[in-house]
Design a protein around this motif. Structure first.
Motif, short mmCIF file in Angstrom:
data_model
loop_
_atom_site.label_atom_id
_atom_site.label_comp_id
_atom_site.label_asym_id
_atom_site.label_seq_id
_atom_site.Cartn_x
_atom_site.Cartn_y
_atom_site.Cartn_z
N GLN A 5 -0.20 13.33 -3.55
CA GLN A 5 0.69 12.43 -2.85
C GLN A 5 1.10 11.35 -3.85
O GLN A 5 0.31 10.95 -4.69
N ARG A 6 2.31 10.87 -3.74
CA ARG A 6 2.81 9.89 -4.70
C ARG A 6 1.98 8.62 -4.75
O ARG A 6 1.84 8.00 -5.79
N ASP A 7 1.43 8.22 -3.61
CA ASP A 7 0.72 6.95 -3.56
C ASP A 7 -0.79 7.09 -3.66
O ASP A 7 -1.52 6.14 -3.44
#
Length: 129
Positions: A5-7
């Motif tokens: 996930q990007r975060d």
């Protein structure tokens, strides 16, 4: 589950504490967690533990004294622990490791409740062999 996930926070430091049997993970967002080896083992993402579909998870018993003998990097997205009971097929992505760290209290309670409901134990069965 491909990629992160990007975060998702990325571990900056991972330390195996053999005596206390915990994996210490310091993430790049400033959060640090100590995950018991037993918790990591019973929530292994492997098909052997999780099954091949919803509702097929296999309750892991007798894992109180399990150790992590080695921790192998998997690409740039996770690690694969080699457990003392021979289990070594679970790949813990940074997403999963962070999720287990954040949810460890709830997951621990759930695990203990499932053990009790099954009349099972965290302790390994002793016997011949």
């Amino acid at each position: 589950m491909a990629g992160l996930q990007r975060d998702t926070p990325i571990p900056e430091r991972i330390v195996l504490h053999q005596r206390s049997r915990v994996l210490e993970v310091a993430f790049n967002n400033g959060e640090t967690y100590r995950l018991p080896f037993e918790l990591l083992r019973v929530y292994s993402p492997s098909a052997e533990v999780q099954g091949h579909g919803p509702g097929q998870a296999v309750l892991q018993t007798g894992k109180r004294d399990v150790e992590i003998r080695a921790l192998e990097p998997v690409g740039n997205y996770g690690v694969r622990p080699i457990f003392s009971d021979g289990h070594e097929t679970g790949i813990y992505s940074w997403d999963l490791l962070y999720e287990l760290a954040r949810e460890q209290d709830a997951r621990w309670r759930d695990y203990l409740e499932r053990l009790q409901a099954a009349g099972a134990s965290r302790d390994a069965q002793t016997g011949a062999g």
